[in-house]
Design an enzyme around this catalytic site. Structure first.
Site, PDB file in Angstrom:
ATOM      1  N   GLU A 113       0.864  -1.192   0.000  1.00 59.85           N
ATOM      2  CA  GLU A 113       0.000   0.000   0.000  1.00 59.85           C
ATOM      3  C   GLU A 113       0.901   1.244   0.000  1.00 59.85           C
ATOM      4  O   GLU A 113       1.257   1.754   1.058  1.00 59.85           O
ATOM      5  CB  GLU A 113      -0.907  -0.033   1.238  1.00 59.85           C
ATOM      6  CG  GLU A 113      -1.695  -1.335   1.321  1.00 59.85           C
ATOM      7  CD  GLU A 113      -2.541  -1.499   2.578  1.00 59.85           C
ATOM      8  OE1 GLU A 113      -3.621  -2.102   2.464  1.00 59.85           O
ATOM      9  OE2 GLU A 113      -2.144  -1.033   3.672  1.00 59.85           O
ATOM     10  N   ASP A 142      -0.212  -0.159  10.490  1.00 59.56           N
ATOM     11  CA  ASP A 142       0.134  -1.432  11.109  1.00 59.56           C
ATOM     12  C   ASP A 142       1.541  -1.895  10.757  1.00 59.56           C
ATOM     13  O   ASP A 142       1.992  -2.931  11.248  1.00 59.56           O
ATOM     14  CB  ASP A 142      -0.886  -2.513  10.723  1.00 59.56           C
ATOM     15  CG  ASP A 142      -1.926  -2.710  11.809  1.00 59.56           C
ATOM     16  OD1 ASP A 142      -1.722  -2.163  12.918  1.00 59.56           O
ATOM     17  OD2 ASP A 142      -2.928  -3.408  11.576  1.00 59.56           O
ATOM     18  N   LYS A 283      -6.910  -5.842  11.084  1.00 60.44           N
ATOM     19  CA  LYS A 283      -7.576  -4.541  10.983  1.00 60.44           C
ATOM     20  C   LYS A 283      -8.481  -4.282  12.185  1.00 60.44           C
ATOM     21  O   LYS A 283      -8.586  -3.142  12.653  1.00 60.44           O
ATOM     22  CB  LYS A 283      -8.385  -4.471   9.691  1.00 60.44           C
ATOM     23  CG  LYS A 283      -9.025  -3.119   9.493  1.00 60.44           C
ATOM     24  CD  LYS A 283      -9.851  -3.057   8.218  1.00 60.44           C
ATOM     25  CE  LYS A 283     -10.768  -1.859   8.293  1.00 60.44           C
ATOM     26  NZ  LYS A 283     -11.710  -1.814   7.170  1.00 60.44           N
ATOM     27  N   ASP A 307     -10.651   2.357   4.125  1.00 61.28           N
ATOM     28  CA  ASP A 307      -9.378   1.696   3.871  1.00 61.28           C
ATOM     29  C   ASP A 307      -8.489   2.665   3.117  1.00 61.28           C
ATOM     30  O   ASP A 307      -8.987   3.535   2.400  1.00 61.28           O
ATOM     31  CB  ASP A 307      -9.587   0.453   3.008  1.00 61.28           C
ATOM     32  CG  ASP A 307     -10.370  -0.624   3.742  1.00 61.28           C
ATOM     33  OD1 ASP A 307     -10.490  -0.528   4.963  1.00 61.28           O
ATOM     34  OD2 ASP A 307     -10.854  -1.551   3.064  1.00 61.28           O
ATOM     35  N   ASP A 415     -15.414  -6.843   9.683  1.00 61.10           N
ATOM     36  CA  ASP A 415     -16.469  -5.863   9.443  1.00 61.10           C
ATOM     37  C   ASP A 415     -17.853  -6.522   9.445  1.00 61.10           C
ATOM     38  O   ASP A 415     -18.776  -6.048  10.087  1.00 61.10           O
ATOM     39  CB  ASP A 415     -16.226  -5.121   8.117  1.00 61.10           C
ATOM     40  CG  ASP A 415     -15.811  -6.050   6.981  1.00 61.10           C
ATOM     41  OD1 ASP A 415     -15.561  -7.243   7.238  1.00 61.10           O
ATOM     42  OD2 ASP A 415     -15.739  -5.596   5.830  1.00 61.10           O
TER      43      ASP A 415
END
Ligand SMILES: O=c1ccn([C@@H]2O[C@H](COP(=O)(O)OP(=O)(O)O[C@H]3O[C@H](CO)[C@@H](O)[C@H](O)[C@H]3O)[C@@H](O)[C@H]2O)c(=O)[nH]1
Ligand SMILES: [Mn+2]
Length: 705
Positions: A113, A142, A283, A307, A415
């Protein structure tokens, strides 16, 4: 005194065509039942031929398809459309009541990312059209990466120019990268200079950040310029470091003003503590740390989670969302699932609060601000020091975080399970799909990555089905039966793998052998099969076109539907079982957000990307080859060699059709196996393995009695 007039903040409209859909679905139901009867009826006859086991297999597959069809019927019975009325909200009597909003962005790996993508997301949400003193943005990293942190420092500087620019020119979208890609300078003939200037600033920042990313380290001068980097002194690895917390922008800091001198939203970087021996819960763990840390710094009543791969595409969507929160007039009988990103919550709800009738949207009441009241006097440094322990590894020991509070742990789709538990506590959710999309993001661009992502999702869904929070028993009586069915539909994805695989393999093998498993054209039993095939495909095509898809898109979707069912879901099933008996551990394979240049080019040209060998690819290729062999084999045998002509289309049309459709759906696989030369083709090893496997299956099966 007259009571203040009530102005709704959103409207609800029921969809039309309900009666037509119910009629159609009833006819499909009759078709399904006829097929079941046909199967049952003929099984006894097959006892003599010895093929009854195969017929029982088909019966089970058809029972399953029918049941699964039933699970999602109610979803289409009662469509509701919402329209927020932000113009009412922006009347001054509401403006002072607007609640504080905290936005959480998550990132986990600077290589997968890229920091430049992460800060574009951050910049897009910090630039929402909202009172700055009520908006706070938190990034959870993270990976605890100093490069991402460096990018955030750069972003906080750039924001000082970006926010006023967005306000002045009503910029959309507010992710600089997305904006500069599409900006049309002709709209701003008089202000082109300003646009150029900000673009240049952005590009310079982008260069610095990308260079740091490429090198994998922060430039020396930045390290010495910013004392904040000292927090990395004790850092040893991604999985082993102290909490790193930095308030980058805050109204208490007089330097944190934009170039016009206005207060800016709060911006915070957090990398929670990580230690090798403490599970970090992916997450969900990151979100829970953010919930606690933010409660000390801003304590916004509304939380939005995005995100890092999803930027805000509409600066107004925060206000749109608030229309739903601030209107007391609750309706609807369920509501959609919480799907990880782009979802707004009440903080109370995320913290485990149950709904009760007394609950009121008391946006003005600051009574539960005790968390931050004692912080009013505190310096930013004090604030950071006081918040850090909330992000430590041990904080959650002997608490109900992850069990009843915050996002729930232990599930690959934190989620969905959290959303279900929230609905079970009596809360309702609202789905809003605005004309201008509120968020845009990235999804995998290669087949293997898409399959891995679907494996994670389907596995998570299945875990929920088997868990304490199962929609079957836990949710019973707590949510509406329609919603329960909808959750079951999702949580049972993986179970589709077996009947689908069966349907993709067995009828084709029997076709090769010349044994019919379906009614022939002249039989009245042919009708329900034909009706379901034609009716359902037409319906799904129309539905697809109605939501803005294309025929080609629909066809590709069907292909992915097949690939997911026959590979991701099967592997997800196996993995869930292995986890249940303790053979493997949970993980979270982060989906890749960067594609190599040539991969992107093929993606643009809509060429399927295969890449490295994997068991899932081998399975898909084997099924594709098997169907090709069976279809070609039977056509050769019947039509060409034995000269029997086209009788096979009379007796076994449905099997020929099934194999035929599978072969056509699999064309990209054959191309990938044998025809392409580019890097995205199927590896040779997959070609060899799948051909051998499929050929042996055909030969062995034909040879068997
Ligand atoms: O240990 C981890 C692993 C992941 N993430 C973040 O989780 C997000 C989602 O990860 P991604 O690899 O993009 O997975 P997707 O499959 O695209 O995510 C979808 O599915 C997830 C699981 O259901 C949801 O959490 C996401 O919100 C939803 O977009 C990203 O921002 C990651 O940085 C972390 O913060 N910590
Ligand atoms: Mn994602």
């Amino acid at each position: 005194m007259a009571k203040e007039e009530y102005h709704p903040l959103f409207e609800t409209r029921r969809g039309s065509g309900k009666f037509m859909y119910i009629t159609f679905s009833f006819s499909v139901f009759v078709g399904i039942c006829s097929i079941w009867i046909y199967r049952l009826n003929y099984i006894s006859e097959e006892f003599e031929d010895g093929n009854w086991i195969v017929w029982i297999g088909l019966l089970f597959a058809e029972l399953w398809f029918g049941f699964y069809w039933f699970l999602h019927q109610n979803l289409r019975w009662n469509p509701i459309f919402r329209q927020p009325l932000p113009q009412v909200l922006s009347q001054s009597r509401y403006e002072h009541m607007l609640p504080k909003v905290d936005i959480f962005v998550c990132t986990a790996d600077p290589e997968i990312e890229p920091p430049i993508m992460v800060i574009n997301t951050v910049l897009s949400v910090i630039a929402y059209d909202y009172p700055a003193e009520k908006l706070s943005v938190y990034l959870s990293d993270d990976a605890g990466s100093d490069v991402t942190f460096y990018a955030m420092l750069e972003a906080s500087e750039f924001a000082k120019h970006w926010l006023p620019f967005c306000k002045r020119f009503k910029v959309e979208p507010r992710s600089p990268n997305a904006y500069f890609k599409t900006v049309n300078l002709d709209i701003y003939p008089n202000d082109a200079k300003e646009v150029f200037a900000i673009k240049k600033l952005y590009q310079e920042m982008e260069n610095r950040v990308e260079n740091a990313s490429k090198l994998g380290k922060v430039p020396k001068e930045a390290y010495s310029n910013y004392k904040e980097f000292s927090q990395w002194d004790s850092y040893s690895s991604k999985r082993d470091h102290d909490t790193i917390l930095q308030i980058l922008l805050h109204r208490k800091d007089l330097n944190a003003r934009d170039e016009d001198g206005f207060v800016m939203p709060t911006l915070v970087y957090m990398a929670r503590e990580k230690r090798p021996h403490f599970p970090h819960n992916f997450k969900a763990g990151a979100m829970n740390s953010l919930i606690r840390v933010s409660s000390m710094i801003s304590n916004g009543k509304i939380i939005l989670n995005v995100d890092c791969d999803m930027y805000s595409n509409n600066s107004q969507s925060l206000r749109d969302a608030l229309c739903f929160f601030m209107d007391e007039d609750k309706d609807g009988f369920g509501g959609p699932m919480y799907i990880g990103t782009g979802c707004f919550h009440r903080r109370d709800v995320l913290c485990g609060r149950k709904f009760d009738k007394q609950y009121r949207n008391d946006w003005n009441n600051n009574a539960n601000e005790e968390n931050i009241n004692h912080m009013i006097e505190a310096s930013l440094q004090d604030m950071e020091e006081k918040s850090k322990p909330l992000a430590s590894c041990t904080y959650e020991e002997n608490t109900s975080w992850g069990k009843e509070m915050g996002l729930l742990y232990g599930c690959a789709v934190e989620d969905i399970v959290t959303g279900l538990s929230i609905l079970c506590k009596g809360w309702r959710s609202v789905y809003y799909n605005p004309t201008r999309k509120a968020f845009l993001g990235l999804s995998p661009t290669t087949l293997p990555e898409a399959l891995v992502q679907h494996k994670r999702w389907s596995e998570g869904g299945f875990q929920i089905l088997l868990s304490k929070f199962s929609p079957v028993w836990y949710a019973y009586g707590l949510i509406s039966p329609g919603l329960q069915l909808a959750y079951c539909h999702y949580n049972m994805w993986v179970l589709n793998s077996f009947p689908t695989l069966y349907y993709c393999i067995i009828p084709s093998l029997f076709l090769l052998k010349g044994i019919p498993l379906f009614p022939q054209i002249s039989s009245p039993w042919f009708i329900p099969f034909a009706y379901l095939i034609v009716g359902n495909s037409t319906y799904s095509l129309i539905e697809f076109l109605r939501v803005g898809g294309t025929i080609k898109g629909w066809w590709n979707d069907l292909r992915m539907w097949l690939y997911k069912r026959t590979s991701s879901y099967l592997f997800a099933f196996v993995d869930t079982m292995l986890k249940l008996i303790g053979f493997s551990n949970s993980g979270f394979i982060i989906s890749t957000k960067v594609a190599e240049e040539n991969v992107s080019q093929r993606y643009e040209k809509e060429i399927m990307e295969f890449g490295n060998s994997s068991p899932m690819l081998i399975l898909l290729a084997t099924i594709a080859m098997l169907n090709l062999f069976c279809l070609v084999g039977v056509l050769l045998k019947e039509v060409v060699l034995s000269g029997k002509g086209y009788g096979i289309f009379e007796t076994m049309l449905l099997q020929v059709l099934l194999s035929g459709v599978l072969v056509v759906l699999n064309i990209p696989i054959y191309q990938g196996l044998f025809m392409r030369k580019d890097k995205g083709r199927m590896p040779i090893s997959v070609a060899v393995k799948s051909t051998t496997l499929a050929l042996s299956a055909c030969v062995l099966f034909s040879a068997l009695g």
